[in-house]
Design a protein around this motif. Sequence first.
Motif, mmCIF file in Angstrom:
data_model
loop_
_atom_site.group_PDB
_atom_site.id
_atom_site.type_symbol
_atom_site.label_atom_id
_atom_site.label_comp_id
_atom_site.label_asym_id
_atom_site.label_seq_id
_atom_site.Cartn_x
_atom_site.Cartn_y
_atom_site.Cartn_z
ATOM 1 N N SER A 321 34.733 -24.534 9.216
ATOM 2 C CA SER A 321 34.240 -24.717 10.579
ATOM 3 C C SER A 321 32.970 -23.912 10.819
ATOM 4 O O SER A 321 32.840 -22.771 10.369
ATOM 5 N N HIS A 322 32.047 -24.511 11.574
ATOM 6 C CA HIS A 322 30.783 -23.837 11.879
ATOM 7 C C HIS A 322 30.910 -22.855 13.045
ATOM 8 O O HIS A 322 30.006 -22.034 13.252
ATOM 9 N N THR A 323 32.013 -22.932 13.793
ATOM 10 C CA THR A 323 32.109 -22.084 14.976
ATOM 11 C C THR A 323 33.555 -22.005 15.457
ATOM 12 O O THR A 323 34.449 -22.663 14.903
ATOM 13 N N ASP A 324 33.781 -21.230 16.490
ATOM 14 C CA ASP A 324 35.097 -21.132 17.134
ATOM 15 C C ASP A 324 35.232 -22.303 18.106
ATOM 16 O O ASP A 324 34.890 -22.214 19.278
ATOM 17 N N THR A 348 21.552 -32.450 19.665
ATOM 18 C CA THR A 348 22.204 -31.282 19.082
ATOM 19 C C THR A 348 21.959 -30.124 20.020
ATOM 20 O O THR A 348 20.812 -29.754 20.277
ATOM 21 N N VAL A 349 23.049 -29.567 20.564
ATOM 22 C CA VAL A 349 22.924 -28.559 21.607
ATOM 23 C C VAL A 349 23.885 -27.414 21.337
ATOM 24 O O VAL A 349 24.873 -27.561 20.615
ATOM 25 N N PRO A 350 23.651 -26.233 21.919
ATOM 26 C CA PRO A 350 24.616 -25.134 21.817
ATOM 27 C C PRO A 350 25.920 -25.494 22.524
ATOM 28 O O PRO A 350 25.956 -26.368 23.396
ATOM 29 N N GLY A 351 26.979 -24.809 22.143
ATOM 30 C CA GLY A 351 28.276 -25.080 22.752
ATOM 31 C C GLY A 351 28.259 -24.971 24.263
ATOM 32 O O GLY A 351 28.895 -25.758 24.972
ATOM 33 N N ALA A 352 27.534 -24.017 24.789
ATOM 34 C CA ALA A 352 27.492 -23.811 26.238
ATOM 35 C C ALA A 352 26.754 -24.911 26.968
ATOM 36 O O ALA A 352 26.792 -24.968 28.203
ATOM 37 N N ALA A 353 26.078 -25.814 26.236
ATOM 38 C CA ALA A 353 25.332 -26.898 26.872
ATOM 39 C C ALA A 353 25.994 -28.256 26.690
ATOM 40 O O ALA A 353 25.465 -29.264 27.158
ATOM 41 N N GLY A 384 23.317 -26.328 13.437
ATOM 42 C CA GLY A 384 22.381 -26.114 14.543
ATOM 43 C C GLY A 384 22.948 -26.345 15.921
ATOM 44 O O GLY A 384 22.196 -26.338 16.906
ATOM 45 N N GLY A 385 24.251 -26.573 16.040
ATOM 46 C CA GLY A 385 24.859 -26.827 17.339
ATOM 47 C C GLY A 385 25.790 -28.023 17.278
ATOM 48 O O GLY A 385 26.243 -28.425 16.203
ATOM 49 N N TYR A 386 26.047 -28.606 18.455
ATOM 50 C CA TYR A 386 26.992 -29.716 18.565
ATOM 51 C C TYR A 386 26.276 -31.057 18.723
ATOM 52 O O TYR A 386 25.234 -31.146 19.372
ATOM 53 N N ARG A 387 26.882 -32.112 18.161
ATOM 54 C CA ARG A 387 26.501 -33.486 18.428
ATOM 55 C C ARG A 387 27.616 -34.142 19.230
ATOM 56 O O ARG A 387 28.796 -33.926 18.936
#
Length: 393
Positions: A321-324, A348-353, A384-387
């Motif tokens: 996994s790339h993140t929590d 592709t955005v950060p989790g908070a977005a 690089g973030g989420y899709r």
Amino acid sequence: MSRTTADSCPGVLRLHEAADGPLARIRVPGGHLTPAQVQTLAEAANRLGDGNIELTSRGNVQLRQIRDAGTLADLLDSAGLLPSRTHERVRNIIASPLSGRIGPHPDIRPLVSALDARLLASPRLAGLPGRVLFTVDDGRGDVSSLRPDIGIHGLGDDCFALVLAGRDSGVRVPAAQAVETLLAAAHGFLELGTGQWRLQEIDDGAERLTARMGLSPGIERLALPEVAGPPIGWLPQDDGLVALGAGVCLGSLPARTAEFLAAIERPILLTPWRSLVITDLGEGPAEQVVRVLAPMGLVFDADSPWLRITACAGRPGCAKSHTDIRADATAAVEAGRTTAPRTTEGDTVPGAAVVTAGRQHWSGCDRHCGRPAGPITEVTAGPGGYRVISPID
């Protein structure tokens, strides 16, 4: 499709070495747990694991960070949760959770018990891959939608459709022959297979299996439901008592909450939607249960966004996994970003977005572990973030 590696699906006696420690998966055929068994699972999670009981998409449970595998096996054995040390991984049986309590459908609970007992009694069927899924649907279409390898679907008039590789095979069997037919299909799968983990992986598997079993499919085929959801909230039983359907946020049940469930002293049913049903309550006790358990995190509101979101293990449990994932998904729910119109589609955005809506599954990588069946928005983490990809893309 042939597999080059043996099935490594975990159990109690063969743990999975997750990134955060050994993981045990405990099969619960039909999802039925006694209060004493719920208490045993809570004790095991507290004493030997990370303090949580994970509900799976097959109505089973997992315990993470197991510190003493031998003690765990003995504890589960004493509670009747490990009736066989040879067959423990093959007892993947999902049944309509409300059967026999709510609705005009036949009570399939005796069939579930008989199927489990016959599986355990067959030395050869211990060789089934741990991913083979049996379903017993009373006709309401809730568990046939899960694309079982081998299943039956109630048609009324003491008759069942045989479901193979997630589709109606066209074969019809009377209730008295249902369990025998399921077992014959399991034996046939072993004879046809060349290392495959699922019947769907065998070319023309359903057709070849019915021919091997000497069965003649009819022309008529049921259009099985594509997606079903958990029974949630106040559920009046046919006998005048009440069942309570409760969602479990991201499928993780704290051991302390499980202890409260055990103290109700009523049967608990696990569902394949990572929820549970508390059964056989009077109206007064049912109201008290909601007052106590809702503040502890169980979801009794059918409109809750928690019922539309699932997630893989993510970090720290999975090294890929790339993140929590669960922390990011929880933050999105609590901020209301899982019920707003999508604004991040394809980006592709950060989790908070991340902003999305509807049924959605959050994954820590492109494997999409734990993804539910049917159309669903995929929220996938990368370097690089989420899709965010909707089911229509």
